[in-house]
Design a protein around this motif. Structure first.
Motif, short mmCIF file in Angstrom:
data_model
loop_
_atom_site.label_atom_id
_atom_site.label_comp_id
_atom_site.label_asym_id
_atom_site.label_seq_id
_atom_site.Cartn_x
_atom_site.Cartn_y
_atom_site.Cartn_z
N LEU A 37 38.64 76.29 90.23
CA LEU A 37 37.49 76.79 90.99
C LEU A 37 37.18 78.23 90.58
CD1 LEU A 37 35.86 75.36 93.31
CD2 LEU A 37 37.16 76.77 94.90
N GLY A 38 38.25 79.04 90.47
CA GLY A 38 38.09 80.43 90.07
C GLY A 38 37.55 80.55 88.65
N ILE A 39 38.14 79.79 87.73
CA ILE A 39 37.66 79.81 86.34
C ILE A 39 36.22 79.29 86.28
CG2 ILE A 39 38.01 78.88 84.02
CD1 ILE A 39 41.01 78.72 84.69
N GLY A 40 35.94 78.27 87.09
CA GLY A 40 34.59 77.70 87.14
C GLY A 40 33.56 78.73 87.53
N ALA A 41 33.93 79.64 88.45
CA ALA A 41 32.99 80.66 88.92
C ALA A 41 32.93 81.86 87.98
CB ALA A 41 33.37 81.11 90.32
N ILE A 42 34.05 82.17 87.33
CA ILE A 42 34.13 83.41 86.55
C ILE A 42 33.62 83.22 85.12
CG2 ILE A 42 35.68 85.21 85.67
CD1 ILE A 42 37.52 84.59 88.08
N ILE A 43 34.08 82.14 84.46
CA ILE A 43 33.67 81.92 83.07
C ILE A 43 32.33 81.20 83.05
CG2 ILE A 43 34.21 80.74 80.92
CD1 ILE A 43 36.07 82.98 81.32
N GLY A 44 31.30 81.89 82.65
CA GLY A 44 29.97 81.30 82.63
C GLY A 44 28.98 82.28 82.04
N THR A 45 28.09 82.77 82.91
CA THR A 45 27.06 83.71 82.45
C THR A 45 27.68 84.94 81.80
OG1 THR A 45 25.72 82.97 84.31
CG2 THR A 45 24.99 84.95 83.18
N GLY A 46 28.80 85.42 82.34
CA GLY A 46 29.43 86.61 81.81
C GLY A 46 29.80 86.48 80.35
N ILE A 47 30.48 85.39 80.01
CA ILE A 47 30.98 85.23 78.65
C ILE A 47 29.91 84.75 77.68
CG2 ILE A 47 31.78 82.81 78.60
CD1 ILE A 47 34.53 84.01 77.64
N PHE A 48 28.96 83.94 78.17
CA PHE A 48 27.95 83.36 77.29
C PHE A 48 26.68 84.19 77.18
CE2 PHE A 48 30.35 79.48 78.57
CZ PHE A 48 30.82 79.12 77.31
N VAL A 49 26.49 85.17 78.09
CA VAL A 49 25.26 85.97 78.09
C VAL A 49 25.55 87.46 78.09
CG1 VAL A 49 23.10 86.49 79.29
CG2 VAL A 49 23.97 84.14 79.28
N LEU A 50 26.31 87.94 79.08
CA LEU A 50 26.48 89.37 79.28
C LEU A 50 27.26 90.07 78.18
CD1 LEU A 50 27.14 89.87 83.10
CD2 LEU A 50 25.09 90.39 81.79
N THR A 51 28.14 89.36 77.48
CA THR A 51 28.93 90.01 76.43
C THR A 51 28.03 90.66 75.38
OG1 THR A 51 29.13 87.77 75.54
CG2 THR A 51 31.08 88.69 76.62
N GLY A 52 27.03 89.93 74.93
CA GLY A 52 26.11 90.48 73.92
C GLY A 52 25.24 91.59 74.45
N VAL A 53 24.67 91.38 75.64
CA VAL A 53 23.78 92.37 76.25
C VAL A 53 24.51 93.69 76.48
CG1 VAL A 53 22.46 92.92 78.33
CG2 VAL A 53 22.35 90.62 77.37
N ALA A 54 25.71 93.61 77.05
CA ALA A 54 26.47 94.83 77.37
C ALA A 54 26.97 95.53 76.11
CB ALA A 54 27.64 94.49 78.29
N ALA A 55 27.37 94.76 75.10
CA ALA A 55 27.82 95.38 73.85
C ALA A 55 26.68 96.12 73.17
CB ALA A 55 28.40 94.31 72.93
N ALA A 56 25.50 95.49 73.12
CA ALA A 56 24.36 96.08 72.42
C ALA A 56 23.80 97.30 73.12
CB ALA A 56 23.27 95.03 72.24
N ASN A 57 23.80 97.28 74.44
CA ASN A 57 23.08 98.32 75.20
C ASN A 57 23.95 99.35 75.90
OD1 ASN A 57 20.26 97.24 74.91
ND2 ASN A 57 21.22 95.46 75.85
N TYR A 58 25.24 99.08 76.07
CA TYR A 58 26.05 99.98 76.89
C TYR A 58 27.32 100.50 76.23
CZ TYR A 58 23.05 98.38 80.69
OH TYR A 58 21.96 98.10 81.47
N ALA A 59 28.08 99.64 75.54
CA ALA A 59 29.41 100.06 75.12
C ALA A 59 29.75 99.81 73.66
CB ALA A 59 30.47 99.38 76.01
N GLY A 60 29.01 98.95 72.96
CA GLY A 60 29.38 98.60 71.59
C GLY A 60 30.71 97.86 71.57
N PRO A 61 31.49 98.00 70.49
CA PRO A 61 32.80 97.32 70.42
C PRO A 61 33.73 97.74 71.56
CG PRO A 61 32.16 98.13 68.25
CD PRO A 61 31.17 98.71 69.23
N ALA A 62 33.50 98.93 72.13
CA ALA A 62 34.34 99.40 73.23
C ALA A 62 34.15 98.59 74.50
CB ALA A 62 34.06 100.88 73.51
N LEU A 63 33.25 97.59 74.44
CA LEU A 63 33.09 96.68 75.58
C LEU A 63 34.41 96.00 75.90
CD1 LEU A 63 30.96 95.48 77.56
CD2 LEU A 63 30.77 93.56 75.97
N ILE A 64 35.28 95.89 74.90
CA ILE A 64 36.63 95.35 75.15
C ILE A 64 37.29 96.15 76.26
CG2 ILE A 64 38.94 95.09 74.14
CD1 ILE A 64 37.50 94.74 71.40
#
Length: 471
Positions: A37-64
């Motif tokens: 249930l937890g993985i179902g709620a957590i792994i989704g939009t964040g990993i498939f959408v936000l990773t690229g948006v946040a890397a490009a606009n906010y942190a670059g590789p330091a998004l790690i």
């Protein structure tokens, strides 16, 4: 003002357990189902959408490091959640803990806040789901008209019909029962985990170390701004706590579900971000909302890109399922305590689910997702979650003082230091959020105060308890 009539009156845990026994939900979940249930709620939009948006606009590789900061913040909060969830196995999550630890007004604030968090998240994720479906259908030659795939007034849109369809299906599953819903969630989670692992294995062979330089293109400050944005990716683990009343052995299983799902998801986020920013320069993700499939497409692995899109669809569907579940349980709890009309705490005699709460949440989210452009409001989910974490953390400290002898099947280590670190981290991330987010949050709270003082305070079940004690 007497203590019994005070807006800061707290609810004894014994009263909560007694009320829950009158309108109880079916206990069908174990530690595996909770973790999924937890993985179902957590792994989704964040990993498939936000990773690229946040890397490009906010942190670059330091998004790690942004994911590390958010993960650490969540870990401290998760330990506080685990103690309270095992101690108070009642639906409602942070709302219920606030009622016991801080008082009715704080409980109402966080309950009202959570309704906003969940409904906005559901609507935003549904729009993302619609986007993936439209793209996949287009790839096989089925082109849906813009009037039925865009919100009213945007790009010729009338209604985003795919959003309404998927939310309708989710609502039907939740009405039928949590047992059936959790089985569907387990399947969706296994599919998306397989796809994420496949991406990591394939992508690792295409990493170019040069793409990780510069590591801090937006400075160290970008790491924290990135952390405040990607926090959206973590908000799902709160939904595990909302399931407390439907767990077979909550004292043991809830801490396992909360902590295990958080650890698994944090590791996956960090690895996927490292692979993404290694395959392509961070700036390449500036104009894509599907960074994982886009990365594979750019290195010529088109079959992998298509597979990731299917996995993303499964991932986003499971987020919708779990977050809608969480929203209905928050509404159910507020109603059962009298702070909202009692009708929404009715439990179906056959399905043992809060059908009316489920239908109301369905209607609200369908309207938001189908008719309105809600992308900017997604930030509202972050401030709502961070506020919830702060209240949960403070409740742990207060309850240790007020009820030191109460049985605690799981104890948060390092109290009061651990909860205070959680409060500090969360408050810092709230500060990092855009001004617009904070302004809308204040307006939402103002509406909540009107409802509480106009309805909730008079109809609170606490009033009935006081009257019974006087008689």
């Amino acid at each position: 003002m007497s203590k019994t009539n005070s807006i800061f009156r707290t609810k004894p845990i014994e009263s909560l357990l007694a009320e829950a026994s009158k309108k109880s939900l079916a206990k069908v979940l174990g530690p595996f189902e909770l973790t999924m249930l937890g993985i179902g709620a957590i792994i989704g939009t964040g990993i498939f959408v936000l990773t690229g948006v946040a890397a490009a606009n906010y942190a670059g590789p330091a998004l790690i490091l942004s994911f590390v900061v958010s993960g650490i913040t969540c870990t401290f909060a998760a330990l506080c959640y685990a103690e309270l969830a095992a101690m108070i196995p009642i639906a409602g999550s942070a709302y219920t803990y606030g009622y016991v630890g801080l008082g009715e007004i704080w409980a109402w604030i966080i309950g009202w806040d959570l309704i906003l968090e969940y409904t906005v998240t559901i609507a935003t994720v549904a729009v993302g789901w619609s986007g993936y479906v439209v793209t996949l259908l287009s790839a096989v030659g089925i082109n849906l008209p813009p009037a039925l795939t865009n919100p009213f007034g945007q790009d010729g849109g009338i209604v985003n019909l795919p959003c309404i369809v998927i939310l309708g299906i989710v609502i039907l599953f939740l009405i039928k029962g949590m047992s059936e819903s959790s089985k569907l969630n387990n399947i969706l989670v296994l599919v998306k985990l397989a796809v994420v692992i496949l991406f990591i294995v394939i992508g690792a062979g295409h990493i170019k170390v040069a793409n990780w330089h510069p590591f801090f293109p937006y400075g160290v400050g970008g790491v924290f701004k990135g952390a405040a944005i990607v926090f959206f990716a973590y908000i799902g683990f709160d939904a595990v706590a909302t399931a407390a009343e439907e767990v077979k052995n909550p004292q043991r299983d809830l801490p396992i579900g909360i902590v295990a799902s958080l650890i698994i998801c944090t590791l996956l986020y960090i690895i996927v971000t490292a692979v993404l920013t290694g395959i392509l320069p961070y700036s390449a993700y500036k104009h894509t909302s599907a960074p994982v499939s886009y990365a594979l497409q750019q290195v010529g692995i088109s079959w992998g890109s298509a597979l990731v899109s299917v996995g993303a669809l499964c991932g986003i569907t499971s987020v919708l399922l779990v977050m809608t579940f969480g929203a209905t349980r928050i509404l159910f709890s507020l109603s059962r305590d009298g702070l909202l009309p009692e009708i929404f705490s009715d439990v179906h005699p056959k399905f043992k689910t809060p059908v009316k709460s489920t239908i109301l949440i369905g209607i609200i989210t369908m309207i938001l997702a189908g008719l309105l452009p809600v992308s900017r409001l997604a930030e509202m989910a972050n401030i709502g979650t961070l506020t919830a974490f702060i209240i949960v953390s403070l409740s742990v400290i207060i309850l240790r003082k007020k009820n030191p002898d109460m049985e605690r099947p799981f104890k948060c280590p390092g109290v009061p230091v651990t909860p205070l670190i959680s409060v500090a981290f969360c408050a810092f991330l709230v500060y990092q959020l855009p001004v617009f987010t904070k302004e809308v949050f204040i307006i939402w709270l103002a509406i909540g105060f009107v409802i509480y003082f106009g309805y909730g305070r008079k109809h609170s079940e606490m009033n009935n308890e006081v009257s019974n004690e006087m008689n």
